[in-house]
Design a protein around this motif. Sequence first.
Motif, PDB file in Angstrom:
ATOM      1  N   LEU A 190      16.522  16.619  45.019  1.00 23.30           N
ATOM      2  CA  LEU A 190      15.666  15.621  44.369  1.00 23.30           C
ATOM      3  C   LEU A 190      15.733  15.736  42.852  1.00 23.30           C
ATOM      4  O   LEU A 190      15.726  14.726  42.135  1.00 23.30           O
ATOM      5  CB  LEU A 190      14.224  15.770  44.854  1.00 23.30           C
ATOM      6  N   GLN A 191      15.806  16.969  42.348  1.00 19.55           N
ATOM      7  CA  GLN A 191      15.899  17.169  40.900  1.00 19.55           C
ATOM      8  C   GLN A 191      17.194  16.585  40.348  1.00 19.55           C
ATOM      9  O   GLN A 191      17.204  15.919  39.308  1.00 19.55           O
ATOM     10  CB  GLN A 191      15.810  18.655  40.571  1.00 19.55           C
ATOM     11  N   VAL A 192      18.301  16.816  41.060  1.00 18.74           N
ATOM     12  CA  VAL A 192      19.595  16.293  40.619  1.00 18.74           C
ATOM     13  C   VAL A 192      19.588  14.766  40.655  1.00 18.74           C
ATOM     14  O   VAL A 192      20.027  14.106  39.699  1.00 18.74           O
ATOM     15  CB  VAL A 192      20.727  16.837  41.505  1.00 18.74           C
ATOM     16  N   LEU A 193      19.082  14.176  41.731  1.00 10.97           N
ATOM     17  CA  LEU A 193      19.075  12.715  41.844  1.00 10.97           C
ATOM     18  C   LEU A 193      18.147  12.086  40.810  1.00 10.97           C
ATOM     19  O   LEU A 193      18.443  11.005  40.269  1.00 10.97           O
ATOM     20  CB  LEU A 193      18.669  12.300  43.255  1.00 10.97           C
ATOM     21  N   ALA A 194      17.033  12.756  40.502  1.00 11.16           N
ATOM     22  CA  ALA A 194      16.131  12.250  39.462  1.00 11.16           C
ATOM     23  C   ALA A 194      16.806  12.282  38.099  1.00 11.16           C
ATOM     24  O   ALA A 194      16.641  11.357  37.281  1.00 11.16           O
ATOM     25  CB  ALA A 194      14.843  13.073  39.441  1.00 11.16           C
ATOM     26  N   ARG A 195      17.582  13.334  37.825  1.00 11.64           N
ATOM     27  CA  ARG A 195      18.298  13.427  36.554  1.00 11.64           C
ATOM     28  C   ARG A 195      19.346  12.327  36.442  1.00 11.64           C
ATOM     29  O   ARG A 195      19.525  11.719  35.378  1.00 11.64           O
ATOM     30  CB  ARG A 195      18.954  14.806  36.434  1.00 11.64           C
ATOM     31  N   ILE A 196      20.031  12.043  37.542  1.00 12.75           N
ATOM     32  CA  ILE A 196      21.025  10.971  37.540  1.00 12.75           C
ATOM     33  C   ILE A 196      20.360   9.623  37.312  1.00 12.75           C
ATOM     34  O   ILE A 196      20.843   8.792  36.536  1.00 12.75           O
ATOM     35  CB  ILE A 196      21.806  10.971  38.869  1.00 12.75           C
ATOM     36  N   ALA A 197      19.225   9.400  37.979  1.00  9.07           N
ATOM     37  CA  ALA A 197      18.512   8.129  37.814  1.00  9.07           C
ATOM     38  C   ALA A 197      18.076   7.933  36.363  1.00  9.07           C
ATOM     39  O   ALA A 197      18.124   6.815  35.831  1.00  9.07           O
ATOM     40  CB  ALA A 197      17.300   8.091  38.743  1.00  9.07           C
ATOM     41  N   LYS A 198      17.695   9.033  35.694  1.00  2.00           N
ATOM     42  CA  LYS A 198      17.204   8.940  34.320  1.00  2.00           C
ATOM     43  C   LYS A 198      18.333   8.621  33.340  1.00  2.00           C
ATOM     44  O   LYS A 198      18.170   7.793  32.441  1.00  2.00           O
ATOM     45  CB  LYS A 198      16.522  10.252  33.934  1.00  2.00           C
ATOM     46  N   ARG A 199      19.479   9.269  33.500  1.00  2.00           N
ATOM     47  CA  ARG A 199      20.561   9.080  32.534  1.00  2.00           C
ATOM     48  C   ARG A 199      21.458   7.905  32.887  1.00  2.00           C
ATOM     49  O   ARG A 199      22.218   7.416  32.056  1.00  2.00           O
ATOM     50  CB  ARG A 199      21.391  10.357  32.432  1.00  2.00           C
ATOM     51  N   GLY A 200      21.413   7.459  34.163  1.00  2.00           N
ATOM     52  CA  GLY A 200      22.230   6.344  34.587  1.00  2.00           C
ATOM     53  C   GLY A 200      23.540   6.783  35.207  1.00  2.00           C
ATOM     54  O   GLY A 200      24.049   7.887  34.931  1.00  2.00           O
ATOM     55  N   SER A 201      24.099   5.943  36.065  1.00  2.00           N
ATOM     56  CA  SER A 201      25.354   6.231  36.738  1.00  2.00           C
ATOM     57  C   SER A 201      25.895   4.929  37.300  1.00  2.00           C
ATOM     58  O   SER A 201      25.135   3.999  37.601  1.00  2.00           O
ATOM     59  CB  SER A 201      25.135   7.251  37.866  1.00  2.00           C
ATOM     60  N   HIS A 202      27.201   4.874  37.464  1.00  2.00           N
ATOM     61  CA  HIS A 202      27.819   3.711  38.091  1.00  2.00           C
ATOM     62  C   HIS A 202      28.025   3.919  39.584  1.00  2.00           C
ATOM     63  O   HIS A 202      28.500   3.004  40.269  1.00  2.00           O
ATOM     64  CB  HIS A 202      29.153   3.389  37.417  1.00  2.00           C
ATOM     65  N   GLY A 203      27.679   5.093  40.075  1.00  2.00           N
ATOM     66  CA  GLY A 203      27.779   5.349  41.501  1.00  2.00           C
ATOM     67  C   GLY A 203      27.575   6.812  41.809  1.00  2.00           C
ATOM     68  O   GLY A 203      27.967   7.690  41.042  1.00  2.00           O
ATOM     69  N   VAL A 204      26.930   7.075  42.947  1.00  2.00           N
ATOM     70  CA  VAL A 204      26.675   8.447  43.385  1.00  2.00           C
ATOM     71  C   VAL A 204      27.296   8.638  44.768  1.00  2.00           C
ATOM     72  O   VAL A 204      27.021   7.879  45.694  1.00  2.00           O
ATOM     73  CB  VAL A 204      25.160   8.745  43.462  1.00  2.00           C
ATOM     74  N   CYS A 205      28.169   9.643  44.873  1.00  2.00           N
ATOM     75  CA  CYS A 205      28.747  10.043  46.156  1.00  2.00           C
ATOM     76  C   CYS A 205      27.999  11.287  46.618  1.00  2.00           C
ATOM     77  O   CYS A 205      27.976  12.293  45.915  1.00  2.00           O
ATOM     78  CB  CYS A 205      30.238  10.324  46.012  1.00  2.00           C
ATOM     79  N   LEU A 206      27.406  11.201  47.792  1.00  2.00           N
ATOM     80  CA  LEU A 206      26.421  12.201  48.203  1.00  2.00           C
ATOM     81  C   LEU A 206      26.780  12.827  49.546  1.00  2.00           C
ATOM     82  O   LEU A 206      27.053  12.122  50.521  1.00  2.00           O
ATOM     83  CB  LEU A 206      25.052  11.515  48.298  1.00  2.00           C
ATOM     84  N   LYS A 207      26.809  14.154  49.577  1.00  2.00           N
ATOM     85  CA  LYS A 207      26.894  14.900  50.838  1.00  2.00           C
ATOM     86  C   LYS A 207      25.731  15.868  50.868  1.00  2.00           C
ATOM     87  O   LYS A 207      25.745  16.903  50.194  1.00  2.00           O
ATOM     88  CB  LYS A 207      28.211  15.665  50.964  1.00  2.00           C
ATOM     89  N   THR A 208      24.715  15.521  51.633  1.00  2.00           N
ATOM     90  CA  THR A 208      23.525  16.359  51.667  1.00  2.00           C
ATOM     91  C   THR A 208      22.787  16.162  52.980  1.00  2.00           C
ATOM     92  O   THR A 208      23.236  15.411  53.858  1.00  2.00           O
ATOM     93  CB  THR A 208      22.602  16.034  50.475  1.00  2.00           C
ATOM     94  N   ARG A 209      21.650  16.812  53.111  1.00  2.00           N
ATOM     95  CA  ARG A 209      20.903  16.792  54.363  1.00  2.00           C
ATOM     96  C   ARG A 209      20.188  15.464  54.571  1.00  2.00           C
ATOM     97  O   ARG A 209      19.771  14.815  53.618  1.00  2.00           O
ATOM     98  CB  ARG A 209      19.869  17.926  54.372  1.00  2.00           C
ATOM     99  N   ASP A 210      20.059  15.109  55.822  1.00  2.00           N
ATOM    100  CA  ASP A 210      19.377  13.870  56.183  1.00  2.00           C
ATOM    101  C   ASP A 210      17.895  14.178  56.390  1.00  2.00           C
ATOM    102  O   ASP A 210      17.444  14.479  57.488  1.00  2.00           O
ATOM    103  CB  ASP A 210      20.002  13.301  57.467  1.00  2.00           C
TER     104      ASP A 210
END
Length: 341
Positions: free
Chosen positions: A108-128
């Motif tokens: 959640l911390q990593v995804l929040a940081r990405i949301a704050k700085r912006g991204s053109h796409g996130v490729c995610l391998k994590t728990r459901d």
Amino acid sequence: MTHRFPLKEIARQSGLSPATIDRAINGRVHVSPQTKARVTAAIAELEGQEAQLSARGRRLFFDFVIEAPDRFSREIKRAAEDVLPRIGIAVCRLRFVMHEIMNEADVLQVLARIAKRGSHGVCLKTRDIPAVRAAVDELAASGIPVITLVTDLTATRRIAYVGLDNQSAGRTAAYLISKTVGDVTGTVLTSRSNDQFLGEEEREVAFKLTLKELCPKLRIVDVSSEGAVLHNKSSILHGAVDHLRAVYSMGGGNHTILNALAQNGLKPDIFIAHDLDKDNRALLKAGRLNFVLHHDLGVDLENVFHAFLYHHKLTQDPLMTAISNVQVVTPQNVPAEKVRL
């Protein structure tokens, strides 16, 4: 720490603030070793991608958030970097966060940081898990597309799942066991790396259903434990295994599994694993694995970038097939490793 990039560019690549970058580069106090490592990695990534800067087109930043053993994370990173030179319609830069274990708060911390700085796409391998699914939907709502890799996240607004057909892989493992050992009595050990990876769960469910149909006399015993397979399972391994016919390892840790079996005087008739990484190549060549269920990560990463580019209207062709068919690799047909020039 030498570099030739603006502080803001290093900050954007690393996800840190320009002030933090300045302190790290100039050797000031109150900079942790982890932060210094992130800055060094960001500069290395920028140097590796600088060759693309002469290409014309839009500049895109893609984030990879991967929870997986180091051996598999390295394969993903390598495959992604190998695809980049073939993308001629945009300048793509990659940012990686890769850890063997990431708890809910970490993700959640990593995804929040990405949301704050912006991204053109996130490729995610994590728990459901619910909190991660909610975070993915928040990224989507903010205009950041998400693609799940190898293991999916249910009921989210991700734009695609890319990776192995996990149910087919589970059925294939059961079929191989049935054709190798036949309809006999005995035990089959199964192992997953984490109960919250949907991909491994899909493999396991399909495997058990198919094996029950093909070999009803075999007993299935699960020996999974998060982060450390087979630890504290000696009571299962010692005495509870009447005849070890097979092992199906769905998530990795195969050196550990094989060593634990050997310590308990157990040798399966057949051992099936996943992913043709460096460790499994060595185990295949040594005859300690019989089959590896493999899929081409290079094709997967091509599909990831294709889906992102289509989302940003940089290509007119939608992604037609994102699911990889399982390939059965034996000690007799191990494909040659791709060598970087």
